[in-house]
Scaffold this motif. Sequence first.
Motif, short mmCIF file in Angstrom:
data_model
loop_
_atom_site.label_atom_id
_atom_site.label_comp_id
_atom_site.label_asym_id
_atom_site.label_seq_id
_atom_site.Cartn_x
_atom_site.Cartn_y
_atom_site.Cartn_z
N ALA A 280 43.88 45.51 30.89
CA ALA A 280 42.53 45.09 30.38
C ALA A 280 41.34 45.71 31.07
CB ALA A 280 42.36 43.60 30.22
N LEU A 281 40.46 46.22 30.72
CA LEU A 281 39.14 46.84 31.54
C LEU A 281 37.89 46.69 30.80
CD1 LEU A 281 40.55 50.31 32.31
CD2 LEU A 281 40.35 48.41 34.07
N GLY B 225 23.68 50.13 27.47
CA GLY B 225 23.49 48.77 28.44
C GLY B 225 24.53 47.70 28.22
N THR B 226 25.58 47.57 27.16
CA THR B 226 26.51 46.45 27.10
C THR B 226 27.81 46.71 27.83
OG1 THR B 226 27.25 47.63 25.04
CG2 THR B 226 25.37 45.57 25.01
N SER B 227 28.47 45.88 27.95
CA SER B 227 29.76 46.08 28.50
C SER B 227 30.96 45.90 27.30
CB SER B 227 30.28 44.89 29.71
OG SER B 227 29.32 45.12 30.57
N VAL B 228 31.59 46.71 27.56
CA VAL B 228 32.96 46.59 26.64
C VAL B 228 34.31 46.31 27.23
CG1 VAL B 228 34.20 48.20 24.83
CG2 VAL B 228 31.89 48.41 25.25
N ARG B 229 35.06 45.66 26.56
CA ARG B 229 36.31 45.14 27.18
C ARG B 229 37.35 46.13 26.39
NH1 ARG B 229 38.74 42.19 31.31
NH2 ARG B 229 40.49 40.74 30.42
N PHE B 230 38.21 46.89 27.16
CA PHE B 230 39.10 47.88 26.44
C PHE B 230 40.56 47.01 26.68
CE2 PHE B 230 35.93 50.72 27.19
CZ PHE B 230 35.84 51.41 25.98
N LEU B 231 41.47 47.07 25.78
CA LEU B 231 42.91 46.72 25.73
C LEU B 231 43.88 47.86 25.56
CD1 LEU B 231 42.87 43.06 24.27
CD2 LEU B 231 42.93 43.72 26.73
N VAL B 232 44.85 48.21 26.56
CA VAL B 232 45.74 49.17 26.24
C VAL B 232 47.18 48.66 26.40
CG1 VAL B 232 46.37 51.64 26.94
CG2 VAL B 232 44.13 50.89 27.12
N HIS B 233 47.81 49.13 25.53
CA HIS B 233 49.34 49.00 25.62
C HIS B 233 50.09 50.26 25.86
CE1 HIS B 233 53.67 47.70 23.83
NE2 HIS B 233 53.35 47.11 25.09
N ALA B 234 50.83 50.19 26.92
CA ALA B 234 51.55 51.27 27.32
C ALA B 234 52.71 50.98 28.14
CB ALA B 234 50.55 52.37 28.20
N ALA C 118 41.77 41.51 39.18
CA ALA C 118 40.79 40.49 38.88
C ALA C 118 40.79 39.68 37.74
CB ALA C 118 39.61 40.91 39.58
N GLU C 119 40.78 40.43 36.37
CA GLU C 119 40.50 39.97 35.19
C GLU C 119 41.95 40.69 34.29
OE1 GLU C 119 36.81 41.31 33.66
OE2 GLU C 119 35.85 40.89 35.74
N PRO C 120 42.93 39.86 34.52
CA PRO C 120 44.17 40.29 33.83
C PRO C 120 43.76 39.75 32.08
CG PRO C 120 44.67 38.36 35.05
CD PRO C 120 43.23 38.90 35.53
N PRO C 121 44.51 40.46 31.31
CA PRO C 121 44.46 39.90 29.90
C PRO C 121 44.78 38.58 29.65
CG PRO C 121 46.44 41.75 30.08
CD PRO C 121 45.47 41.60 31.56
#
Length: 104
Positions: free
Chosen positions: A17-18, A27-36, A60-63
Motif C-alpha cells: 500500500a502506497l 494536489g490530492t493524494s492517492v492510495r495505491f494497493l498492489v498484490h504481487a 509506517a502505513e501497512p494495508p
Amino acid sequence: MPGGGFCKLPNGSVVVALSLPSPAGDGTSVRFLVHAANRARALTRLRNLGLRAVYLRGNAEPPTPDEITAVLHHPDGLIWRTAPDNGVTVTTELWRPIRRLLRG
C-alpha cells in the motif's frame, strides 16, 4: 505526505500500500494497493505504469485488512482511491481499477 507499507500473506505473496501525490497533478493524494509475488515486483508494476519515483521505505502505513481483501478480490490486483486528507483511514469512496486513473 507519502507513506506506505506492506503485508506478507500466508502464501508468500505481498500486498503493498502506497500513498502518493495524484498523477493527475491536482494536489490530492492517492492510495495505491498492489498484490504481487514480492515487494520489488509490486513496485515494478507501479513504475511500469508511469509512476517512476516509487519507493517503499519502512512499513509506517501497512494495508488494513479491508484493503487487503479489496485488492485480492480485484482481477488486476492493482487498485486505487483518493486518500482522505484528514489522515483517517475510513472513507466511503470505492476502490477503482488503475485504468480509470491513468485514462486521459
